[in-house]
Design an enzyme around this catalytic site. Structure first.
Site, PDB file in Angstrom:
ATOM      1  N   GLU A  60       0.867  -1.172   0.000  1.00  0.00           N
ATOM      2  CA  GLU A  60       0.000   0.000   0.000  1.00  0.00           C
ATOM      3  C   GLU A  60       0.906   1.226   0.000  1.00  0.00           C
ATOM      4  OE1 GLU A  60      -3.092   0.180   3.004  1.00  0.00           O
ATOM      5  OE2 GLU A  60      -2.852   2.362   3.180  1.00  0.00           O
ATOM      6  N   GLU A  65      -1.845  11.572   3.782  1.00  0.00           N
ATOM      7  CA  GLU A  65      -2.961  11.418   4.708  1.00  0.00           C
ATOM      8  C   GLU A  65      -2.942  12.588   5.679  1.00  0.00           C
ATOM      9  OE1 GLU A  65      -4.242   7.137   5.859  1.00  0.00           O
ATOM     10  OE2 GLU A  65      -2.045   7.103   5.767  1.00  0.00           O
TER      11      GLU A  65
END
Length: 221
Positions: A60, A65
């Site tokens: 991933e 974020e």
């Protein structure tokens, strides 16, 4: 705000899967982030075929974020079979962006065969390289599964295991994640020996202040 599956909010994502699936490249996303405790916007990538198995073995890539209760920090993280948040061994970087919620900024990933580097507005703040010939005691894909196609996801979650750690401030709504553009650039890798790139290192944090590398990219709309 609606109840579903035991949660108080639903949210959505935009995904490029089967419409934009890339192996290596330079990814630029210009966004203005939402305001408020409980928001959790993200720009991230997942494997399209999961060649090495389910999460986290096929990897991933979290390009950006942000959690609303910590408004001046943005984060980039890699997850693999042996480096992931389930084991608390994920490899991550953070950068202060004081006006992330009020101004547009460009979040960027450069992904080459055996290294990745992340930027905000052209400033590098994290670089990771991997030597597949190093003896790390596991299959190399468990450390570096990033030799397969990945697709991009843009989403704004509300609450969740990170965004909701300090609860959701219900006075913040409506709040918005604004995306100005997504641009993807790729080189022509034909003829390149991907098993023996130059200037790679073992799994380690590299000098984030290193001189920005120069690339010749082709823009793919």
């Amino acid at each position: 705000k609606e109840s579903m599956g035991g949660y108080d909010y639903t949210s959505a994502r935009l995904t490029s899967k089967y419409r934009g699936d890339w192996l290596y490249g330079r990814f630029e996303i210009r966004e203005k982030l939402p305001v408020g405790r409980g928001t959790w916007p993200a720009i991230w990538m997942l494997p399209t075929t999961y060649e090495y198995g389910g999460w986290p073995h096929s990897g991933e890539i979290d390009i950006m974020e942000h959690v609303g209760y910590d408004p001046t920090q943005v984060h980039a993280t890699l997850h693999t079979g042996i480096y992931n948040h389930g084991l608390n061994t994920q490899i991550g970087y953070s950068k202060t962006v004081n006006d992330a919620e009020t101004e547009f900024h460009t979040y960027e990933l450069v992904w080459e065969p055996h290294f990745m580097e992340v930027y905000v507005d052209g400033d590098s703040y994290g670089k990771l390289g991997f030597n597949p010939l190093a003896n790390i005691g596991v299959e190399s894909f468990e450390a570096w599964p990033f030799d397969q196609e990945f697709h991009m996801i843009l989403n704004l979650a509300i609450g969740g295991m990170w965004g909701g750690v300090q609860g959701v401030d219900e006075s913040i709504f409506p709040t918005t994640l604004e995306v100005d553009y997504v641009r993807v650039y790729q080189k022509d890798y034909a003829g390149m020996d991907k098993s023996a790139p130059d200037s790679v290192s073992n799994i380690s944090l590299l000098d984030a202040g290193a001189e920005t590398l120069q690339f010749s990219w082709v823009h793919a709309e």
